[in-house]
Design a protein around this motif. Structure first.
Motif, mmCIF file in Angstrom:
data_model
loop_
_atom_site.group_PDB
_atom_site.id
_atom_site.type_symbol
_atom_site.label_atom_id
_atom_site.label_comp_id
_atom_site.label_asym_id
_atom_site.label_seq_id
_atom_site.Cartn_x
_atom_site.Cartn_y
_atom_site.Cartn_z
ATOM 1 N N PHE A 1 0.815 -1.215 0.000
ATOM 2 C CA PHE A 1 0.000 0.000 0.000
ATOM 3 C C PHE A 1 0.851 1.270 0.000
ATOM 4 N N ARG B 1 1.356 4.692 -2.684
ATOM 5 C CA ARG B 1 0.373 4.475 -3.736
ATOM 6 C C ARG B 1 -0.898 5.251 -3.438
ATOM 7 N N TYR C 1 -4.748 0.861 -4.067
ATOM 8 C CA TYR C 1 -4.250 -0.507 -4.066
ATOM 9 C C TYR C 1 -5.407 -1.452 -3.751
ATOM 10 N N ARG D 1 -6.418 -5.886 -3.725
ATOM 11 C CA ARG D 1 -5.876 -7.251 -3.810
ATOM 12 C C ARG D 1 -7.014 -8.261 -3.677
ATOM 13 N N GLU E 1 -3.542 -8.176 -7.936
ATOM 14 C CA GLU E 1 -3.458 -6.859 -7.316
ATOM 15 C C GLU E 1 -3.544 -5.768 -8.374
ATOM 16 N N TYR F 1 -3.120 -1.363 -8.788
ATOM 17 C CA TYR F 1 -2.474 -0.269 -8.067
ATOM 18 C C TYR F 1 -2.296 0.963 -8.944
ATOM 19 N N ASP G 1 0.376 4.218 -8.598
ATOM 20 C CA ASP G 1 1.487 4.776 -7.840
ATOM 21 C C ASP G 1 1.349 6.291 -7.695
#
Length: 593
Positions: free
Chosen positions: A510, A513, A516, A518, A553, A555, A557
């Motif tokens: 995490f 970011r 996130y 999952r 996952e 994400y 950034d």
């Protein structure tokens, strides 16, 4: 059905050829019009290398058995197995990238394009497919060879490139037969072969940059291409008026790459003008970097976990200015929704712990909230409607069982009325001619023959209970409220907020970011919902494949908030996902045989 299966098997060498293609200069890109809206490239050398089955004797034996079961001639079967071992014999250029594109200026709208290594080998391959009625033999017209697949699609090629595209309705309507329509399609395809590079997508800088990236598949969404779609003009203007964003000023660049034990997809939004790039930078203020305030309450063994940094006040301003709030929410609820959204500033964390056998989820939601105004108004509204009970001024409980029984006041089974009574009325109105005797029997009766019993089954009970799904035996409730600067909602048999699990989720993914998420496949397989359905063939096959995956996952950034990443991780970390899935596929096929 058998014919479709046979055709699919015969095309396996073609699939193998595409999966063996290597990276290199995309010469075939010059066949793609400059105004193409979407371009997908398949550049799969690394994919094929990692998918190497090593000793393919077992896979070849399974393929041969499948071909025998589908009554493919011995000569054809032998040739297909040769092509399976050496896909280069199909005549397709395995060093050339293959592309799929959609273009408004191309009459046939979309097509696949790629390279040809040997024109004669390709004609021989088409002759093989023609013997099994997959396509027609190759004919020559207007300096191109062509073959018609299933009467609907056209493959046109010369000694350098091929184009595979549908035959349009307009081309059919102007022709006496399918061969005349195919020649009209060839005339249209010929414009792609004669196209100069500067008139093609190959001259686009963003596209060229994307082709230089690693990955066996690329995706390019060409924003300026939307300018040439008359049907989209009105919608594009509406979007610009509401959000200030011109879709035509943005490109999407995406790649799909694979490595041992994982596959990674990344998509990036890029502004093609200075104003568009500035707009992207301004949009960055609507999100924040995850601080991890609620991660200690998230279970490492949950099915799904998500967290992101939120800026509710600026988001509410955007919704109000654009008028989207009115479209997303009814007028009577806009005040409550607005109060709730503008106070959600900071971390938001959501977790799906498990799913009960009756489909009831157990989950928890935490969100940093400046005030309790929206939560309190929402809870009081539910209390007034006898849906929730107030436990404290900022704490409410909703028994979910009460929501299941809300049926609009009907005292009989509506499902029975809709499906049985209405079907019966329709049958009386449109009674088909039949020599069969009228069937009046519904259940076990001495005078009811077996045909009638199987057709109707037991008589439905119009006063039966609504719940027909498997039950978990647990009554779940929803608990929500506001405490110490955080809004929360917890659903489960005994919902308790801010309770630390036995094993806390790893915080590292995490960090740094803005978003996130999952998904844990092992937790899904172990859930009561999946266990309750074990034993059925479909469920067992699904579970067998689910067990191949570890987690997925997604994400964003903080350094590049315009790029989204999606990573699929397999249980087998030593082999590529392609090899793992191919082996699993042939294993399941052997079971069926």
């Amino acid at each position: 059905m058998l014919r479709k299966i046979k055709q699919s098997l015969l095309l396996l060498p073609l699939v193998a050829a595409l999966l063996s293609s290597c990276s290199g200069t995309p010469d075939s890109a010059r066949l793609i019009p400059k105004d193409a809206i979407v371009v997908m490239g398949f550049n799969m050398k690394d994919f094929a290398d990692q998918a190497d089955m090593g000793d393919q004797e077992e896979a070849s034996a399974t393929l041969e058995k499948l071909l025998k079961n589908d009554d493919v001639s011995a000569k054809t079967r032998e040739k297909i197995l040769e092509l399976w071992e050496d896909p280069g014999m199909t005549g397709f250029d395995l060093s050339e990238t293959m592309f799929f594109f959609v273009s408004e200026s191309f009459t046939n709208n979309y097509a696949f394009v790629g390279g040809v290594s040997d024109e004669d080998d390709l004609k021989d391959f088409l002759d093989l497919l023609a013997k099994e009625d997959v396509c027609t033999k190759a004919h020559k017209y207007s300096d191109l060879y062509y073959s018609v697949f299933d009467g609907n699609s056209l493959l046109a090629f010369d000694d350098d490139f091929f184009v595979f595209t549908p035959i349009t309705w307009e081309q059919r309507s102007k022709s006496d037969d399918i061969d005349d329509a195919a020649r009209l399609a060839v005339d249209e395809v010929k414009t792609l072969f004669d196209q100069k590079k500067e008139k093609s997508i190959a001259d686009n800088d963003q596209f060229a940059e994307l082709c230089s990236r690693d990955g066996f598949m690329t995706l390019f969404v060409n924003g300026p291409g939307f300018e040439d779609i008359p049907q989209a003009e009105r919608e594009l203007k509406q979007i610009e008026e509401k959000t200030g964003i011109r879709i035509q000023d943005y490109d999407v660049l995406a790649t799909l790459a694979t490595d041992k034990g994982e596959t990674v997809f990344e998509a990036e939004l890029v502004g093609t003008t200075e104003a568009a790039q500035k707009k992207l930078e301004d949009l960055g203020k609507y999100s924040k970097t995850i601080q991890g305030n609620y991660l200690s309450y998230l279970d490492a063994n949950a099915i799904f976990t998500m967290a992101f940094g939120n800026n509710g006040k600026d988001q509410l301003d955007l919704l109000n200015k654009s008028g989207l709030m009115g479209e997303l929410c009814d007028a009577e609820y806009q005040g409550i929704a607005g109060e709730l959204l503008k106070n959600l500033n900071g971390d938001v964390a959501l977790q799906l712990t498990t799913v009960e056998a009756d489909g009831q989820p157990e989950f928890a939601l935490y969100a940093a909230s400046d005030k309790s105004d929206g939560i309190q108004q929402f809870g009081e509204m539910l209390v007034q409607n006898n849906v929730a009970s107030m436990m404290e001024p900022n704490k409410f409980l909703v028994p979910l069982s009460s929501l299941k029984n809300m049926n609009g006041g009907s005292s009989y089974n509506d499902s029975y009325y809709d499906e049985y009574v209405m079907d019966s009325l329709a049958a009386e109105e449109f009674q088909p001619d039949s020599n069969e005797p009228e069937l009046e029997c519904y259940g076990p009766d001495p005078d009811c023959d077996e045909y009638e019993l199987n057709r109707y089954g037991p008589e439905p009970d119009c006063y039966a209970d609504y719940a027909t799904e498997p039950q978990s035996g647990k009554d779940c409730n929803c608990l929500f409220g506001w405490k110490q600067g955080a809004a929360y909602m917890v659903v489960g048999p005994n919902p308790t907020a801010f309770q630390k699990p036995g094993k806390v989720i790893d915080k590292a993914p995490f960090e740094n970011r803005k978003f996130y998420a999952r998904f844990n496949f092992a937790a899904l397989v172990k859930s009561p919902l999946m266990r309750a359905n074990e034993g059925s063939p479909d469920t067992d096959i699904a579970i067998a494949f689910l067990k191949l995956f570890d987690y997925v996952e997604a994400y964003i950034d903080a350094e590049n908030p315009y790029r989204l990443g999606l990573r699929v991780v397999m249980v087998d970390k030593e082999n590529s996902p392609a090899k793992t899935l191919i082996e699993a596929f042939f294993k399941e096929m052997r079971k069926q045989l």
